[in-house]
Each structure stands twice: as C-alpha cells, then as structure tokens.
Design an enzyme around this catalytic site. Structure first.
Site, short mmCIF file in Angstrom:
data_model
loop_
_atom_site.label_atom_id
_atom_site.label_comp_id
_atom_site.label_asym_id
_atom_site.label_seq_id
_atom_site.Cartn_x
_atom_site.Cartn_y
_atom_site.Cartn_z
CD GLU A 1 -2.71 1.38 2.49
OE1 GLU A 1 -3.85 0.91 2.43
OE2 GLU A 1 -2.24 1.92 3.52
CB ALA B 1 -2.94 12.13 8.20
P1 GTP Z 1 -8.43 -0.11 6.64
O1 GTP Z 1 -9.09 -1.42 6.81
O2 GTP Z 1 -8.33 0.71 7.90
O3 GTP Z 1 -7.10 -0.23 5.97
O4 GTP Z 1 -9.38 0.73 5.72
P2 GTP Z 1 -9.48 0.62 4.15
O5 GTP Z 1 -8.97 -0.68 3.68
O6 GTP Z 1 -10.85 1.04 3.75
O7 GTP Z 1 -8.44 1.69 3.69
P3 GTP Z 1 -8.58 3.25 3.64
O8 GTP Z 1 -8.35 3.61 2.24
O9 GTP Z 1 -9.83 3.72 4.28
O10 GTP Z 1 -7.41 3.80 4.57
C1 GTP Z 1 -6.29 3.08 4.88
C2 GTP Z 1 -5.30 3.94 5.64
O11 GTP Z 1 -5.43 5.33 5.34
C3 GTP Z 1 -5.43 3.88 7.14
O12 GTP Z 1 -4.75 2.77 7.65
C4 GTP Z 1 -4.80 5.20 7.56
O13 GTP Z 1 -3.38 5.12 7.49
C5 GTP Z 1 -5.24 6.13 6.48
N1 GTP Z 1 -6.51 6.81 6.80
C6 GTP Z 1 -7.70 6.59 6.23
N2 GTP Z 1 -8.65 7.39 6.74
C7 GTP Z 1 -8.05 8.16 7.68
C8 GTP Z 1 -8.50 9.21 8.57
O14 GTP Z 1 -9.68 9.60 8.62
N3 GTP Z 1 -7.57 9.76 9.41
C9 GTP Z 1 -6.26 9.38 9.39
N4 GTP Z 1 -5.42 9.98 10.24
N5 GTP Z 1 -5.80 8.40 8.57
C10 GTP Z 1 -6.67 7.80 7.72
MG MG Z 2 -5.41 0.01 5.64
#
Ligand code: GTP
Ligand code: MG
Length: 234
Positions: free
Chosen positions: A168, A180
């Site tokens: 990722e 963030a």
């Molecule tokens: P996960 O199961 O948590 O990995 O979610 P996902 O597979 O839907 O991935 P997503 O694209 O939502 O985000 C993955 C990563 O982006 C997280 O592990 C964070 O590092 C970052 N991230 C996403 N949303 C936020 C947020 O609202 N705040 C912060 N600080 N980081 C975020």
């Molecule tokens: Mg993630």
C-alpha cells in the site's frame, strides 16, 4: 448490566482469537517470518523506485519532489486486529490475499502536483501492477482525510525466482501528513460525549479544509515562480 456482559463476551472472544492467532504463528513460525520478510523486501523495492525518480527529478529540475519516505511492515498487533475485524480465516494464503496493507510506504511530497507526477511515473513502470487506486485528495473522506492511495504489486527477486508482493502506497503533501498525524493522535482520546465528538469531527474537517487551501496557495506560488523563471530564460 447488559453492556458489561457484552464487554465480557468481547474480551473472551478477542482473547480466544488472540490465543488462536499466537498458536497459529507459533505453528507456522518459519513461513510466517518468511512472508513478513517478503513484505520488507517489497518495501525496499518500492522505496528504491521512488528514490530513483526523485534523484532524476532533482538533476533535471534542481528540486526534490519528495520530502520524506516513511515505511513500515504492519505490526503483529494491528495485523491481529485486522484479521479479527475482517473475520479472515487463519491461513497464510488468506492473510496474504485479504490484507493489502501489510507493507506500507508513505511518500511525503512537497506540492500536490508532485503526488500525481510520482504516482503516474510509478504506475507506468512495466513491473508494477495496480490493484486499486483511491484518490482521497479529489474525494476527501468525511473526516477530512486527504491522500492518494495506491494498492500495487511489485516483484521481488528471490533465489527461486520472482514473487509478486502487495504494497500500500500513500502519497500526500506535508500539510496532508501534518493533519493525518495529529488527527490520528486525537482520534483515540476516550471519555468524550457524543456532543463533543460531533464538534471535534467538524473541527477536524475544517482544519483539513484550511490545510488543503494552504497547499493550493503554495502550489500556486511555486507555479508562478517557475513561470517567471522560464520567461526570464526566453
Ligand atoms: P483499513 O481497513 O483501515 O485499511 O481501511 P481501508 O482498507 O478502507 O483503507 P482506507 O483507504 O480507508 O485507509 C487506509 C489507511 O489510510 C489507514 O490505515 C490510515 O493510514 C489512512 N486513513 C484513512 N482514513 C483516515 C483518517 O480519517 N484519518 C487518518 N489519520 N488516517 C486515515
Ligand atoms: Mg489500511
């Protein structure tokens, strides 16, 4: 009382699952460690790709588009939490197939347009496979979160041959990273009333807007300077 019961149940369930997971890792120690080392190798490959692009860009334009690269292999703890949360069967293949952020590379860029330039360059390389692209810059999350996410596969070259590994990649500006990082710290504060929590969410989302408008202004200043530099050369 029922809340307490539910907590107890959760505790028991989680504990059982973590025992199960620890047993699984102990039983499969060698293949598990091997898999984790593949993720570490994939991180090195992807980091090198970005460093090469940055080196070339610096030579050509006398400016480094990358401020910083932060990488990590997912910790044992958060791997377990995610397996639990997504109800993933405890086998090596299903972990590999279902969890796409075991290897994470975060590229902190100077300006918003550096993000897209670097992403395009990476994705046009003929050994990189794009699995998923999530543009949280054009479509910010409700929280205010902004970044460009790429789920890719990169080859690593082992003694027995090539192996594709999922990574990722998160690309963001310094301003997006600043927001963030702090939001992540504040997110886990406890003992907050519903009212407070709604207020904080709105505050965070507004801070993200301010931060994004700063990015936009800095980008414009840079574009202006580059343009006047070019005009003075002509
Ligand atoms: P996960 O199961 O948590 O990995 O979610 P996902 O597979 O839907 O991935 P997503 O694209 O939502 O985000 C993955 C990563 O982006 C997280 O592990 C964070 O590092 C970052 N991230 C996403 N949303 C936020 C947020 O609202 N705040 C912060 N600080 N980081 C975020
Ligand atoms: Mg993630």
């Amino acid at each position: 009382e029922s809340k307490l019961e539910k907590r107890k149940e959760d505790f028991v369930r989680n504990n059982l699952l973590s025992d199960e997971f620890i047993e699984f890792v102990q039983k499969n120690k060698k293949p598990f460690d091997t898999l984790m080392s593949y993720y570490q190798c994939a991180i090195m490959e992807v980091e090198t790709k970005f460093k090469v692009l940055s080196e070339e860009y610096s030579l050509e334009y006398d400016r480094n588009p990358i401020e910083n690269i932060k990488s990590r292999v997912k910790s044992f703890d958060s791997l377990l939490k995610k397996i639990r949360r997504k109800n993933i069967p405890l086998t090596m293949t299903s972990i590999e197939e279902n969890i796409q952020d075991i290897a994470g590379v975060r590229v902190i860029c100077s300006f918003p347009d550096d993000i897209y330039r670097l992403a395009d360059c990476l994705l046009s390389q003929d050994d990189i496979i794009l699995l998923e692209k999530k543009d949280y810059i054009k479509n910010p999350k409700p929280s205010g979160y902004r970044s460009l996410h790429l789920i890719i596969q990169t080859p690593i070259f082992l003694q027995e041959g090539k192996r594709m590994v999922t990574v990722e990649v998160q690309l963001r500006t310094i301003a997006m990273d600043f927001w963030a990082s702090l939001e992540h710290k504040l997110r886990y504060k406890k003992n907050i009333s519903e009212e407070q929590s709604a207020f904080l969410a709105e505050e965070m989302s507004q801070c993200a807007e301010i931060s994004a408008s700063l990015d936009e202004r800095m980008q414009k200043v840079k574009d202006m300077l580059i343009q006047s530099e070019q005009e003075s050369k002509e």
